[in-house]
Write a protein that holds these residues in place. Structure first.
Motif, PDB file in Angstrom:
ATOM      1  N   TYR A  56     -17.721 -19.083 -31.844  1.00 53.72           N
ATOM      2  CA  TYR A  56     -17.297 -18.076 -32.827  1.00 53.72           C
ATOM      3  C   TYR A  56     -18.439 -17.613 -33.722  1.00 53.72           C
ATOM      4  O   TYR A  56     -18.286 -16.636 -34.444  1.00 53.72           O
ATOM      5  CB  TYR A  56     -16.171 -18.658 -33.673  1.00 53.72           C
ATOM      6  CG  TYR A  56     -15.436 -17.647 -34.514  1.00 53.72           C
ATOM      7  CD1 TYR A  56     -14.858 -16.506 -33.954  1.00 53.72           C
ATOM      8  CD2 TYR A  56     -15.306 -17.826 -35.891  1.00 53.72           C
ATOM      9  CE1 TYR A  56     -14.184 -15.583 -34.731  1.00 53.72           C
ATOM     10  CE2 TYR A  56     -14.623 -16.920 -36.669  1.00 53.72           C
ATOM     11  CZ  TYR A  56     -14.063 -15.796 -36.086  1.00 53.72           C
ATOM     12  OH  TYR A  56     -13.385 -14.882 -36.857  1.00 53.72           O
ATOM     13  N   VAL A 115     -15.666 -24.662 -30.632  1.00 48.40           N
ATOM     14  CA  VAL A 115     -15.056 -23.500 -31.275  1.00 48.40           C
ATOM     15  C   VAL A 115     -16.056 -22.836 -32.217  1.00 48.40           C
ATOM     16  O   VAL A 115     -16.246 -21.610 -32.200  1.00 48.40           O
ATOM     17  CB  VAL A 115     -13.785 -23.915 -32.034  1.00 48.40           C
ATOM     18  CG1 VAL A 115     -13.325 -22.813 -32.992  1.00 48.40           C
ATOM     19  CG2 VAL A 115     -12.660 -24.251 -31.066  1.00 48.40           C
ATOM     20  N   PHE A 127      -8.158 -23.133 -34.049  1.00 52.40           N
ATOM     21  CA  PHE A 127      -9.041 -21.996 -34.307  1.00 52.40           C
ATOM     22  C   PHE A 127      -8.711 -21.356 -35.651  1.00 52.40           C
ATOM     23  O   PHE A 127      -9.607 -21.061 -36.453  1.00 52.40           O
ATOM     24  CB  PHE A 127      -8.917 -20.989 -33.168  1.00 52.40           C
ATOM     25  CG  PHE A 127      -9.802 -19.777 -33.309  1.00 52.40           C
ATOM     26  CD1 PHE A 127     -11.133 -19.900 -33.667  1.00 52.40           C
ATOM     27  CD2 PHE A 127      -9.298 -18.507 -33.067  1.00 52.40           C
ATOM     28  CE1 PHE A 127     -11.956 -18.779 -33.782  1.00 52.40           C
ATOM     29  CE2 PHE A 127     -10.104 -17.389 -33.169  1.00 52.40           C
ATOM     30  CZ  PHE A 127     -11.432 -17.521 -33.531  1.00 52.40           C
ATOM     31  N   LEU A 165      -8.309 -19.814 -25.969  1.00 55.46           N
ATOM     32  CA  LEU A 165      -7.071 -20.042 -26.719  1.00 55.46           C
ATOM     33  C   LEU A 165      -5.921 -20.104 -25.725  1.00 55.46           C
ATOM     34  O   LEU A 165      -5.132 -19.171 -25.589  1.00 55.46           O
ATOM     35  CB  LEU A 165      -6.851 -18.927 -27.746  1.00 55.46           C
ATOM     36  CG  LEU A 165      -7.978 -18.714 -28.764  1.00 55.46           C
ATOM     37  CD1 LEU A 165      -7.672 -17.535 -29.666  1.00 55.46           C
ATOM     38  CD2 LEU A 165      -8.241 -19.975 -29.576  1.00 55.46           C
ATOM     39  N   ASP A 200      -4.741 -24.881 -29.427  1.00 54.81           N
ATOM     40  CA  ASP A 200      -6.004 -24.138 -29.416  1.00 54.81           C
ATOM     41  C   ASP A 200      -5.999 -23.080 -30.511  1.00 54.81           C
ATOM     42  O   ASP A 200      -6.961 -22.935 -31.272  1.00 54.81           O
ATOM     43  CB  ASP A 200      -6.215 -23.445 -28.062  1.00 54.81           C
ATOM     44  CG  ASP A 200      -6.594 -24.396 -26.946  1.00 54.81           C
ATOM     45  OD1 ASP A 200      -7.137 -25.482 -27.240  1.00 54.81           O
ATOM     46  OD2 ASP A 200      -6.348 -24.043 -25.776  1.00 54.81           O
TER      47      ASP A 200
END
Length: 375
Positions: free
Chosen positions: A212, A208, A229, A220, A225
């Motif tokens: 990101y 993740v 996140f 997602l 998920d």
């Protein structure tokens, strides 16, 4: 709507309980402080006539003897106050632990606390909570998830010293279960758990964070998920924002890549906003939302639910950036320029008018606030 009183309102779980109640428009619960607990007469007066007392206060970390004594003392103080109450609550809901009675100082003290509360004559709902995770947990204290997220957000690499399976429940689901909020919206009082090993959890969060880092959205696919996140993003905000977006231009015009999503649902829309007009003034409990101003100038303002400090990001279409709205932060967008504002919005879910996950609240003038986490 139930009238609630809460111990431990300033803790991780207590803050999330109060945020959920705030979203639903329930009355602000009566906050029972440590000083209230220490005086049976004061405590009895404060819980008189409420429907439910949520006993969330506890001692999770420290010397073993302090942990054991602290949990028992808090329960004993609450029990004594209830015995002095002329009109006692219909129920006490105790945030117990799946570790209760496991032979450790913490587990045995949690079990002993439940026995003390059961002897008050008030109906006891003894809720055995698993490992909780969620936004704004304290690293090295509330959960391993918070610790791993903070290490990753700061550019480090989490270490796994002992691998085992975890049952992880999002804290909003636990808040709904404890407060008696029926299923609906983004929460589930049945507390569905994510079963995952510590090593796999670290691997999942590391992926993740890597995805990101440049603003790309990780896969997602399911609710865990999304919540993992959101938990990670809470440790990135506000230091990692706004994130600049590259502009590519040629004789035809310009191109800006605003969203790269690796999997799951999503919805993109654009809006125009006239000078001086505001959009937003709400918060989300689970929805991921991205703002990118493409033309004009604006100010994005945010305030965490329960706090008074307002963070402000001036943004311009000439220098496009992304700002992702953290969950449980009230936010708004104001056109500060003389011309029409063009903004792109992206969310991770298709809009459902029956479950919009949009809870109105002004950024600048808040209602009486929940006690901030850690207060």
């Amino acid at each position: 709507m139930l009238r609630l009183a809460v111990t431990g309102a300033g803790g991780f779980l207590g803050w999330h309980v109060r945020v959920l109640l705030r979203a639903l428009g329930w009355p602000e619960p009566t906050v029972l402080t440590r000083s209230d607990l220490a005086d049976p007469a004061v405590l009895a007066a404060r819980v008189d006539g409420v429907d439910r007392v949520l006993h969330l206060a506890g001692v999770n970390r420290g010397e073993p003897a302090e942990v054991a004594a602290g949990n028992v003392q808090l329960a004993a103080q609450l029990a004594e106050g209830l015995k002095h109450c002329a009109n006692p609550p219909a129920r006490v809901v105790y945030a117990n632990s799946v570790q209760a009675g496991n032979g450790s100082p913490y587990g045995d003290s949690k079990a002993a606390a439940a026995r003390l509360l059961a002897d008050t004559g008030v109906d006891l709902d003894n809720v055995l909570l698993p490992n909780l995770y969620g936004e704004h947990g304290r690293p090295y204290y509330n959960s391993a998830v918070a610790t791993f997220c903070r290490v990753l957000a700061e550019g480090g690499r989490p270490e796994v010293h002992a691998d085992r399976e975890l049952g992880l429940v999002h804290v909003t689901d636990a808040a709904a279960r404890l407060a008696g909020v029926p299923a609906g919206g983004s929460w589930d009082p049945a507390m569905p758990a994510l079963r995952i090993s510590v090593r796999d959890l670290v691997g999942r969060l590391t992926e993740v964070a890597a995805t990101y880092r440049t603003g790309e959205i990780p896969s997602l696919v399911d609710r865990h998920d999304v919540r993992l996140f959101n938990t990670y993003r809470s440790h990135c905000f506000p230091a990692h924002y706004p994130l600049p977006l590259p502009r590519r231009g040629d004789a035809r015009g310009e191109l800006v890549e605003t969203v790269k999503a690796h999997g799951g649902a999503g919805q993109t829309f654009c809006s125009t906003t006239r000078p001086g007009i505001t959009r937003g003034e709400h918060f989300h409990l689970a929805k991921v939302e991205r703002f990118v101003v493409l033309r004009g100038s604006a100010e994005i303002s945010l305030r965490r639910v329960g706090d008074t400090e307002v963070l402000r990001f001036p943004v311009r279409g000439e220098e496009p950036v992304l700002v992702d709205m953290p969950t449980m932060w009230v936010h708004k967008l104001v056109n500060t320029g003389p011309d029409e504002l063009v903004t792109m919005f992206w969310t991770n879910e298709l809009f459902d008018p029956d479950r919009p996950d949009t809870w109105p609240e002004p950024v600048e003038a808040a209602r009486p606030a929940p006690v901030a986490v850690g207060a």
